[in-house]
Design an enzyme around this catalytic site. Structure first.
Site, short mmCIF file in Angstrom:
data_model
loop_
_atom_site.label_atom_id
_atom_site.label_comp_id
_atom_site.label_asym_id
_atom_site.label_seq_id
_atom_site.Cartn_x
_atom_site.Cartn_y
_atom_site.Cartn_z
N TYR A 128 -4.07 -51.61 1.08
CA TYR A 128 -5.43 -52.00 0.69
C TYR A 128 -6.15 -52.67 1.86
CZ TYR A 128 -9.22 -54.26 -1.88
OH TYR A 128 -10.45 -54.67 -2.32
N SER A 179 -13.81 -56.17 2.04
CA SER A 179 -13.03 -57.18 1.34
C SER A 179 -12.63 -58.26 2.34
CB SER A 179 -11.76 -56.56 0.73
OG SER A 179 -10.83 -57.55 0.33
#
Length: 254
Positions: A151, A138
């Site tokens: 995350y 990501s």
């Protein structure tokens, strides 16, 4: 070009969103697709869609955070040419607002889950004489994203594991790369907005879209197209790289 005929592709989290798009794309290009998914209904729908289009697909109910389940599943699959580590969960919170329970949950699914699949798949890839591993990282791995502490931690680990695996198994003819998407429009995004911004869905969706320099979110199919290239023979000289698919977010968002 970009044919996957004769290839056995394992895709985790293939029942929805980006994973589903990759599953459909790979099956269209001729791969025998094996979907590892906790959500049995979602996986079944993806399999039926692939079969209806003339492709080959099988779904396996499996919690990637459980190594025993992962090993049993890969034992059932038997032969692997491509592994796409896509399964993951999101979390909202800062370092001092993230509970230990939530931190461990994110770690177990996003980091340990990827490790478990690497642990199970690499011996099979070696046995096949080589293959390809693609990890879903990501932009949160390389830039600061507000309220995404756990995350971001997990995706930073994915980024680092990609480099490590690429280095360690080069002599085994195993390539390993990662994709780092920015915000992609998936059912998860719609659900997140509906849950947290009831009555403001359209306004929040527009706001999130415009946070990308291109003024829109990415599409799952756009991630799948890049995944196809990186897992095909045409990218045979590429390993140990991360590919931002971010609408200009990392370099142009200033």
């Amino acid at each position: 070009m970009f044919s996957l005929k004769g290839k056995s592709a394992v895709i985790t989290g293939g029942g929805s969103g980006i994973g589903k798009a990759i599953s459909l794309c790979f099956a269209k290009q001729g791969a025998a697709v094996h979907i590892i998914e906790l959500n049995a209904d979602g996986a079944s729908e993806t399999v039926q869609e692939i079969k209806a289009a003339g492709g080959s697909a099988v779904a396996y109910g499996c919690d990637v955070s459980r190594q025993d389940q992962v090993l049993e599943t890969f034992n059932q699959i038997g032969s692997v040419d491509i592994l796409v580590n896509n399964a993951g969960i999101a979390h909202i919170g800062k370092a001092d607002t993230t509970s230990e329970e939530d931190f461990v949950k994110v770690f177990n699914v996003n980091v340990k889950g990827a490790y478990n699949c690497l642990y199970a798949a690499i011996p099979l890839l070696k046995k096949a004489g080589g293959g390809v591993i693609l990890n879903m990282a990501s932009i949160a791995a390389v830039v600061g994203i507000t309220d995404r502490f756990a995350y971001s931690m997990s995706k930073g680990a994915i980024y680092a594991m990609t480099l490590s695996v690429a280095r360690d198994y080069m002599a085994d003819h195993i390539r390993c790369n990662s994709i780092s998407p920015a915000r992609v429009h998936t059912p998860f995004v719609d659900g997140f907005i509906a849950k947290n911004y009831a009555g403001q869905e359209e306004e929040i969706f527009e706001k999130l879209s415009k946070s990308q320099p291109m003024g829109r979110m990415g599409k799952p199919e756009e991630v799948a197209n890049l995944a196809l290239y990186l897992c095909s023979d045409e990218s045979g000289f590429i390993t140990g790289n991360d590919y931002p698919l971010d609408g200009g977010f990392i370099k142009l968002n200033n």
